[in-house]
Design a protein around this motif. Structure first.
Motif, PDB file in Angstrom:
ATOM      1  N   MET A   1       0.591  -1.382  -0.260  1.00 32.33           N
ATOM      2  CA  MET A   1      -0.434  -0.502   0.220  1.00 32.33           C
ATOM      3  C   MET A   1       1.056   1.368  -0.051  1.00 32.33           C
ATOM      4  O   MET A   1       0.562   2.183  -0.365  1.00 32.33           O
ATOM      5  CB  MET A   1      -0.869  -0.260   1.218  1.00 32.33           C
TER       6      MET A   1
ATOM      7  N   ALA B   1      -2.476   7.525  -3.095  1.00 33.44           N
ATOM      8  CA  ALA B   1      -4.036   8.856  -3.917  1.00 33.44           C
ATOM      9  C   ALA B   1      -4.439   9.660  -3.544  1.00 33.44           C
ATOM     10  O   ALA B   1      -5.347  10.510  -3.258  1.00 33.44           O
ATOM     11  CB  ALA B   1      -5.893   8.076  -3.182  1.00 33.44           C
TER      12      ALA B   1
ATOM     13  N   MET C   1      -6.915   8.026   8.367  1.00 30.85           N
ATOM     14  CA  MET C   1      -6.378   7.021   7.882  1.00 30.85           C
ATOM     15  C   MET C   1      -7.929   6.261   6.506  1.00 30.85           C
ATOM     16  O   MET C   1      -7.883   5.374   5.545  1.00 30.85           O
ATOM     17  CB  MET C   1      -6.728   5.386   9.003  1.00 30.85           C
ATOM     18  N   GLN C   2      -8.680   7.694   6.411  1.00 27.85           N
ATOM     19  CA  GLN C   2     -10.365   7.466   5.164  1.00 27.85           C
ATOM     20  C   GLN C   2      -9.586   7.812   4.411  1.00 27.85           C
ATOM     21  O   GLN C   2      -9.953   7.532   3.714  1.00 27.85           O
ATOM     22  CB  GLN C   2     -10.733   8.207   6.359  1.00 27.85           C
TER      23      GLN C   2
ATOM     24  N   GLY D   1      -5.383   4.586   0.936  1.00 28.05           N
ATOM     25  CA  GLY D   1      -5.112   3.148   0.892  1.00 28.05           C
ATOM     26  C   GLY D   1      -3.947   3.390   2.239  1.00 28.05           C
ATOM     27  O   GLY D   1      -3.246   2.592   2.819  1.00 28.05           O
TER      28      GLY D   1
ATOM     29  N   SER E   1      -3.939   4.163   5.888  1.00 27.67           N
ATOM     30  CA  SER E   1      -5.093   2.952   6.336  1.00 27.67           C
ATOM     31  C   SER E   1      -3.586   1.764   6.723  1.00 27.67           C
ATOM     32  O   SER E   1      -4.035   1.004   7.649  1.00 27.67           O
ATOM     33  CB  SER E   1      -6.149   1.887   5.031  1.00 27.67           C
TER      34      SER E   1
ATOM     35  N   LEU F   1      -8.247  -6.147   8.450  1.00 28.80           N
ATOM     36  CA  LEU F   1      -8.701  -5.185   7.380  1.00 28.80           C
ATOM     37  C   LEU F   1     -10.029  -5.187   6.859  1.00 28.80           C
ATOM     38  O   LEU F   1     -10.423  -3.687   6.571  1.00 28.80           O
ATOM     39  CB  LEU F   1      -7.716  -5.194   6.735  1.00 28.80           C
TER      40      LEU F   1
ATOM     41  N   ILE G   1     -11.990  -3.260   9.192  1.00 27.86           N
ATOM     42  CA  ILE G   1     -11.682  -1.667   9.598  1.00 27.86           C
ATOM     43  C   ILE G   1     -12.286  -0.920   8.365  1.00 27.86           C
ATOM     44  O   ILE G   1     -12.428  -0.117   8.518  1.00 27.86           O
ATOM     45  CB  ILE G   1     -10.174  -1.638   9.633  1.00 27.86           C
TER      46      ILE G   1
ATOM     47  N   PHE H   1     -14.439   1.793   9.689  1.00 26.21           N
ATOM     48  CA  PHE H   1     -14.353   2.758   9.425  1.00 26.21           C
ATOM     49  C   PHE H   1     -13.883   3.226   8.939  1.00 26.21           C
ATOM     50  O   PHE H   1     -13.107   4.761   8.439  1.00 26.21           O
ATOM     51  CB  PHE H   1     -12.459   2.686  10.421  1.00 26.21           C
ATOM     52  N   GLY H   2     -13.944   3.430   7.715  1.00 22.47           N
ATOM     53  CA  GLY H   2     -14.671   3.447   6.305  1.00 22.47           C
ATOM     54  C   GLY H   2     -12.888   3.708   5.106  1.00 22.47           C
ATOM     55  O   GLY H   2     -12.133   4.713   4.634  1.00 22.47           O
ATOM     56  N   SER H   3     -11.380   3.106   6.033  1.00 26.08           N
ATOM     57  CA  SER H   3     -10.491   2.728   5.571  1.00 26.08           C
ATOM     58  C   SER H   3     -10.409   2.464   4.098  1.00 26.08           C
ATOM     59  O   SER H   3     -11.312   2.105   3.106  1.00 26.08           O
ATOM     60  CB  SER H   3      -9.167   2.756   6.438  1.00 26.08           C
ATOM     61  N   HIS H   4      -9.521   2.103   3.125  1.00 24.42           N
ATOM     62  CA  HIS H   4      -9.389   1.558   2.276  1.00 24.42           C
ATOM     63  C   HIS H   4      -8.548   1.055   1.506  1.00 24.42           C
ATOM     64  O   HIS H   4      -7.271   1.106   1.059  1.00 24.42           O
ATOM     65  CB  HIS H   4      -8.644   3.680   1.414  1.00 24.42           C
ATOM     66  N   PHE H   5      -8.702  -0.243   2.785  1.00 28.66           N
ATOM     67  CA  PHE H   5      -6.937  -1.344   2.564  1.00 28.66           C
ATOM     68  C   PHE H   5      -8.040  -2.120   1.189  1.00 28.66           C
ATOM     69  O   PHE H   5      -7.399  -2.298  -0.195  1.00 28.66           O
ATOM     70  CB  PHE H   5      -7.322  -2.523   3.461  1.00 28.66           C
ATOM     71  N   PHE H   6      -9.360  -2.150   1.053  1.00 32.50           N
ATOM     72  CA  PHE H   6      -9.268  -3.558  -0.481  1.00 32.50           C
ATOM     73  C   PHE H   6     -10.183  -2.599  -1.140  1.00 32.50           C
ATOM     74  O   PHE H   6     -11.266  -2.843  -1.882  1.00 32.50           O
ATOM     75  CB  PHE H   6     -10.196  -4.859   0.156  1.00 32.50           C
TER      76      PHE H   6
ATOM     77  N   GLY I   1      -9.750   5.226  -3.650  1.00 32.82           N
ATOM     78  CA  GLY I   1      -9.005   5.832  -2.278  1.00 32.82           C
ATOM     79  C   GLY I   1      -7.130   4.878  -2.231  1.00 32.82           C
ATOM     80  O   GLY I   1      -7.045   5.281  -1.133  1.00 32.82           O
TER      81      GLY I   1
END
Ligand code: HEM
Ligand SMILES: [Cu+2]
Lengths: 211, 654
Positions: free
Chosen positions: A56, A61, A136-137, A140, A143, B252, B255, B259-264, B268
């Motif tokens: 990541m 982004a 973290m939002q 990637g 995060s 992940l 999360i 919590f709105g993260s962007h792993f997958f 984003g």
């Protein structure tokens, strides 16, 4: 446990006085072995988080990159505090082996204090990041950053609480095979977190500052 | 008020129609029935003292098995619903949404809440007895493992009537399962429930690894371990290294969703492929986690009922180690079609095919064990013998799937479905049934009925083949997995109908099994000897069921098949006559594991519905129970010599 009975762990072997105090009972040595295995699985957990972070790292982004974000002074202090705490934790084990309860407790307190310094700087870093919109939002990359470093931070938090509980028990009961085992286990946990941090320091912070 | 009523109706899914109402009604009746019965017969205290707070591996094993059979029923019902829907073209018995939810819960329940507790149940039932010790290394942790699994299973099943089931498949691939495409609590149920049971499973892995390494009776060297124990040892290693990967994948994704993260995510900077890699790095070892113990069971059963020692003991061990290592380097075969390129695909294709070699070695060893043996076709043995051809079909079709270019044709078709059902049912489920018939007397002191057992076996085995063999052809004919209905005119209808008939026969087989349990409990032959099969390993040296402390005196082992040797030389399990008993040190029961898992349940609810207060309460509860445990110093008691003497006298071992 004396040798007069037979435990679930089978019949007792006589205690070998050359073995350190935390291994004095079969059950304690089992628990220490079990904890090593647990650390093995925790290591796999961190490996996956590292792998995810590496994947990541470039996926920002349009948001902040690691180069823009990381603050050298902050993570250097964190590193020094944590490395030093591993040293003091080792001194506690050393005093434990010498049967020196008060010195041991003092070193453990210093370890906890250094752990808190570490956590303080980490929280400060996180708060600062969030305040400039690097949440973290955001991307990637962020995060993965918050999750990897945060998971380590959670481990350290658990470690300090745990160490405090062991300190209380040491003060109450002195150095017995049981309290010695507990102190020994929390100390290998602590050294483990230190080792993980060295990887965070190199893979996340140092590399992140350069690339 | 009206707003609240609307919310509640939706929350409890009362707007979903009669199926849910019926389920609510049945769940309500069952719950009230259980509470009334326990109160009426004054059984609450008995339940609490003997079961809910127990740390005895034998009882924990039994509880795992009860749960596994219940989950087999739930998962089986899902399966029958799916087969009903697919039995003919253009049916609309289930709509697409419901079908999606049902195949998701079916797969998840069967693997994580049926197969896992079933094999872990047998870890508990057999391993400490087989290695001649009194409990696992960490009995209290063992109880925690069980109750975590239990809380997770409860949570997962609750999704059916509260908030909605997950519908992303048991593999739960993003980006579909991200909030944008799949809102609501369903997917969260999946993630949280698996997370909780996964933690329990890691603890089980650590527990049995240390138990087998450190608690073997004197003389029980590693190369004298019964083969089932060997398989548990290898499986525990796989668990310890594979399950944390699942923990990360699930965490992940949760999360992302909570919590709105962007792993997958697709926006984003997220990377869905990362999940798929993590999932299968756990997922492929997982299939070996559920098959290796079954291999171990077959080894015990085949050698016991051939009345011969196991052929090729060392080869068995080496091939299990090889399988364990290989199982970590094949995961890409689950997504050859996702564009990794020819180099990568070839590597993983070859490594996958390599697994067939050690597996083949094991098959030959079982055959040679039977060769020239005095083979006795008991129910347990029938499952073991039936396993060989069925698993062979599963394994060979696996090798076909491992050829990347060919896999482009088979992938995600019914051919794949047939493959993994042949290995999972023909391997794991057959193994679990074999183990149930084999160890039932040891667990309950009663034998299951052999005649009903034969009916159960043949009905289930024939039904299984009628159900799944045609699916290979459906796959060749282009039918894809996870489709909820299909048009007429492809020639799929009649084959699907045959398959559904087979599924019904399997259902009948299951009912015969349940009937066998009930019938045998009442009329079954009692096992008074403790050794009904003329067994070879140490569990058969104890009474059925074994006393709380397992062995009054820890036996000394002189070779492989320890109990068989003792019988040959006329030795007693308690050693030479006149060795005095000594008080036995045993762990106390504890209510904390179940309370701790209740807090996990509460925290889980918090993460599922994003009620953070609940999540914090739950997590604090977990921390407090852990701290309490840390301060608990008096957690053992002694069994006095008089009591041991009484028990041993009753067993005729004095
Ligand atoms: C010789 C041994 C085996 C080989 C070569 C093999 C090969 C494969 C391959 C290549 C796939 C992926 C096919 C595709 O998605 O197109 C697959 C899927 C699968 N296999 Fe196997 N397999 C073997 C044994 C087993 C065993 C022992 C089990 C379980 C007990 C198992 C369970 C599964 C499952 C559950 C899937 C599908 C998962 C899904 O997509 O939902 N396999 N196998
Ligand atoms: Cu696989």
């Amino acid at each position: 446990m004396s040798n007069a009975h037979t435990a679930i762990h089978g019949d007792h072997h006589p205690v070998d006085p050359s073995v350190p105090v935390e291994y004095h009972e079969e059950e304690n040595s089992l628990r220490i072995a079990g904890f090593w295995v647990f650390l093995g699985s925790d290591l796999v957990l961190f490996s996956c988080l590292f792998a995810t972070y590496v994947v990541m790292h470039g996926r920002v982004a349009g948001g902040p990159t690691s180069q823009q974000l990381f603050d050298v002074t902050g993570f250097t202090i964190e590193t020094i505090a944590l490395l030093f705490s591993s040293f003091t934790c080792g001194l506690a084990t050393y005093e434990m082996r010498r049967g020196n309860r008060n010195a041991m407790v003092t070193w453990l307190f210093i370890t906890v204090a250094l752990g808190l310094v570490f956590l303080g700087f980490e929280i400060d870093e996180f708060v600062h990041n969030v305040s400039i919109g690097a949440t973290m939002q955001r991307s990637g990359f962020l995060s993965a950053f918050f999750t990897l470093v945060g998971t380590h931070g959670c481990h350290v938090t658990m470690g300090t609480l745990w160490m405090l509980s062991v300190i209380i028990q040491l003060i109450r009961y002195g150095i017995t095979p049981i309290t010695a085992r507990k102190a020994f286990i929390v100390s290998i946990y602590w050294h483990f977190l230190d080792a993980v941090w060295i990887f965070i320091f190199t893979v996340v912070y140092l590399t992140g500052k350069v690339v | 008020m009206n707003g609240f009523a609307n919310w509640a109706v939706h929350f409890f899914m009362l707007d979903e129609g009669p199926l849910i109402w019926l389920s609510d009604f049945l769940i309500g009746c069952a719950t009230i029935g259980i509470i009334v019965a326990l109160t009426y017969f004054k059984l609450w205290k008995w339940l609490w003292d003997n079961w809910l707070t127990t740390v005895d591996h034998k009882k924990i094993g039994i509880m795992y098995l009860i749960a596994a059979v219940l989950m087999l029923f739930r998962g089986g019902t899902d399966g029958l619903l799916m087969r009903a829907q697919l039995s003919w073209p253009n049916l609309h018995f289930l709509n697409a949404d419901h079908y999606d939810q049902i195949f998701t819960t079916h797969g998840t329940i069967m693997i994580l809440f049926m197969a896992m507790p079933a094999i872990i149940g047998f870890f508990n039932v057999a391993v400490p007895l087989q290695i001649g010790c009194r409990d696992v290394a960490f009995p209290y942790l063992n109880a925690i493992s069980f109750w975590l699994f239990f809380a997770a299973a409860l949570l997962f099943n609750l999704s059916f009537v509260v908030g909605g089931s997950p519908d992303g498949g048991w593999t739960s691939y993003p980006p579909y399962v991200e909030n944008v495409f799949d809102p609501g609590p369903g997917e969260n149920y999946f993630l949280v429930a698996l997370q909780i049971t996964g933690i329990g499973t890691i603890a089980t892995g650590v527990n049995f690894l240390i138990t087998i390494l450190r608690m073997r009776a004197p003389g029980m060297t590693m190369m004298r371990l019964p083969m089932f124990t060997w398989s548990v040892f290898i499986t525990s290693i796989i668990i310890v290294f594979a399950f944390p990967v699942l923990t990360v994948a699930l965490a992940l994704l949760l999360i992302d969703r909570d919590f709105g993260s962007h792993f997958f995510t697709v926006t984003g900077g997220g990377m869905p492929m990362q999940y798929i890699n993590l999932f299968w790095i756990w997922g492929h070892p997982e299939v070996y986690i559920v098959i290796l113990p079954a291999f171990g069971i077959f080894s015990e059963v085949v050698s016991t009922f051939s009345h011969k020692r196991l052929f090729g003991y060392s080869a068995m061990v080496v091939s299990m180690i090889a399988i364990a290592i290989l199982s970590f380097i094949v995961w890409v075969h689950h997504f050859f079609t996702m564009g990794a390129g020819p180099g990568v695909n070839s590597f993983f294709g070859v490594s996958t095919m390599a697994i067939a070699i050690p597996t083949g070695v094991k098959i030959f060893n079982w055959l040679f064990t039977m060769h020239k043996g005095r083979v006795e076709f008991t129910s347990a043995m029938l499952w073991a013998v039936g396993f060989i051809p069925n698993f062979l079909i599963g394994g060979l079709t696996g090798v076909m799937l491992a050829v990347p270019p060919a896999d482009y044709q088979y992938h995600n078709s019914y051919f794949l479905i047939a493959h993994f059902h042949y290995v999972l049912i023909g391997g794991t489920v057959f193994g679990v049934f074999a183990a149930i018939y084999y160890w039932w007397p040891k667990m309950f002191g009663v034998l299951l009925d052999e005649k009903l057992g034969r009916w159960h076996f043949w009905m289930f085995m024939i039904g299984f083949n009628i159900c799944f063999f045609p699916q290979f052809f459906l796959g060749f004919m282009g039918m894809q997995r996870r489709m909820y209905t299909y048009p007429a005119g492809y020639g799929w209808g009649i084959i699907n109908l045959i398959s559904t008939v087979g599924a019904v026969l399997m259902g009948v087989g299951f009912l015969i099994f349940v009937w066998n349990i009930l019938w045998s409990a009442r009329f079954g032959q009692r096992d008074t000897t403790g050794d009904p099969w003329d067994g070879r390993s140490l569990e058969w040296a104890t009474t059925s069921p074994a006393p709380e402390y397992n062995f009054a005196i820890i036996p000394t082992v002189k070779g492989r098949d320890a109990w068989w040797l003792m019988k040959k030389t006329g030795e007693s399990i308690n050693g030479p006559k006149g060795v005095p008993f000594r008080p036995i040190h045993m762990p106390n029961n504890s209510g904390r594991p179940i309370i701790m898992s209740l807090f996990f349940f509460i925290a889980g609810g918090g993460f599922i519905f994003q009620w953070w207060v609940l999540a914090i309460i739950g997590l604090l509860g977990v921390l407090v129970t852990m701290a309490q445990r840390s301060f608990e110093y008096h957690d053992h008691h002694y069994i006095p010599v008089e009591e041991i003497e009484k028990t041993e006298a009753a067993a005729g071992r004095l």
